[in-house]
Design an enzyme around this catalytic site. Structure first.
Site, short mmCIF file in Angstrom:
data_model
loop_
_atom_site.label_atom_id
_atom_site.label_comp_id
_atom_site.label_asym_id
_atom_site.label_seq_id
_atom_site.Cartn_x
_atom_site.Cartn_y
_atom_site.Cartn_z
N GLY A 46 83.47 107.22 0.60
CA GLY A 46 82.24 106.88 -0.10
C GLY A 46 81.27 106.19 0.84
O GLY A 46 81.69 105.62 1.86
N GLN A 51 74.11 101.08 3.32
CA GLN A 51 74.96 101.08 4.52
C GLN A 51 74.30 101.82 5.68
O GLN A 51 74.69 101.62 6.83
CB GLN A 51 76.32 101.71 4.22
CG GLN A 51 77.19 100.84 3.32
CD GLN A 51 78.54 101.48 3.10
OE1 GLN A 51 78.70 102.35 2.24
NE2 GLN A 51 79.52 101.08 3.89
N CYS A 89 86.06 99.36 4.17
CA CYS A 89 84.63 99.68 4.09
C CYS A 89 84.16 100.08 5.47
O CYS A 89 84.51 99.44 6.46
CB CYS A 89 83.87 98.45 3.60
SG CYS A 89 82.10 98.70 3.48
N LEU A 90 83.36 101.14 5.53
CA LEU A 90 82.86 101.59 6.84
C LEU A 90 81.96 100.54 7.48
O LEU A 90 81.74 100.57 8.69
CB LEU A 90 82.10 102.91 6.68
CG LEU A 90 82.96 104.10 6.20
CD1 LEU A 90 82.10 105.34 6.05
CD2 LEU A 90 84.12 104.35 7.14
N HIS A 131 83.39 100.15 -5.78
CA HIS A 131 83.05 99.65 -4.44
C HIS A 131 81.63 100.08 -4.05
O HIS A 131 80.83 99.26 -3.59
CB HIS A 131 84.08 100.20 -3.44
CG HIS A 131 83.84 99.82 -2.02
ND1 HIS A 131 84.68 98.99 -1.32
CD2 HIS A 131 82.84 100.17 -1.16
CE1 HIS A 131 84.20 98.83 -0.09
NE2 HIS A 131 83.10 99.55 0.04
N GLU A 132 81.32 101.36 -4.26
CA GLU A 132 80.00 101.86 -3.84
C GLU A 132 78.88 101.29 -4.72
O GLU A 132 77.81 100.96 -4.22
CB GLU A 132 79.96 103.39 -3.85
CG GLU A 132 80.95 104.08 -2.92
CD GLU A 132 80.96 103.53 -1.50
OE1 GLU A 132 79.92 103.05 -1.02
OE2 GLU A 132 82.04 103.55 -0.87
N HIS A 135 77.81 97.96 -3.63
CA HIS A 135 76.89 97.96 -2.49
C HIS A 135 75.43 97.97 -2.94
O HIS A 135 74.57 97.38 -2.29
CB HIS A 135 77.12 99.22 -1.62
CG HIS A 135 78.19 99.07 -0.58
ND1 HIS A 135 78.14 98.10 0.39
CD2 HIS A 135 79.33 99.78 -0.35
CE1 HIS A 135 79.21 98.23 1.19
NE2 HIS A 135 79.95 99.24 0.75
ZN ZN Z 1 81.74 99.82 1.55
#
Ligand code: ZN
Length: 164
Positions: A46, A51, A89-90, A131-132, A135
């Site tokens: 995701g 991000q 998380c990226l 999670h997304e 963000h």
């Molecule tokens: Zn993330």
């Protein structure tokens, strides 16, 4: 189609509440394509627009590699139960931590044609949706970790799991 630079923890775009999308544009369509490219390139499941430095309420999710979803202006409308598992998380490379999330999540969102749909998920998909969407409100999973943030032990190749 291009891979964009993923902002890392500490970047203020990751702690900013994003604005809703009112109208689909060529520019946003390109952003969505790039978000998929960037997510797949990093083996993520995701990615949220902030991000990659864009403060709009757009996320892409694909937990199997074959079920891509675009969620625009998404909202969680139902949750059920609880699950506890590692999350990554990226924007926080090399780290993971245990986060409590609902076991099942139902969200509504607009697709890239700006048509409303609902998406229901369990396990990793439920976790990715939560999670997304966090963000988009400037919330990092690191604020929700139970216990310590741990180092991911890198395997021999670049096959990292559950990074979103
Ligand atoms: Zn993330």
């Amino acid at each position: 189609m291009a891979i964009r630079n993923v902002r890392k923890l500490g970047d203020e775009t990751l702690e900013t509440v994003c604005r809703p999308v009112k109208k689909m544009t060529d520019h946003l369509n390109e952003l969505i394509d790039d978000m998929f490219d960037t997510m797949y390139d990093a083996n993520g499941v995701g990615l949220a627009a902030p991000q990659v430095g864009v403060l709009r309420r757009i996320v892409v999710i694909d937990v199997t590699g074959e079920d891509p979803y675009v969620l625009i202006n998404p909202e969680i409308i139902e949750t059920e139960g609880e699950q506890e598992n590692y999350e990554g998380c990226l924007s926080v490379p090399g780290k993971m931590g245990i986060v409590k999330r609902p076991a099942r999540v139902k969200a509504k969102a607009l697709d890239r044609n700006m048509e409303e749909f609902t998406l229901e998920g369990e396990e990793l998909l439920a976790r990715a949706i939560c999670h997304e969407l966090d963000h988009l409100d400037g919330v990092m999973y690191t604020t929700k970790v139970e216990g310590d943030l741990e180092d991911v032990n890198p395997p021999a190749d670049d096959d990292e799991e559950d990074e979103d």
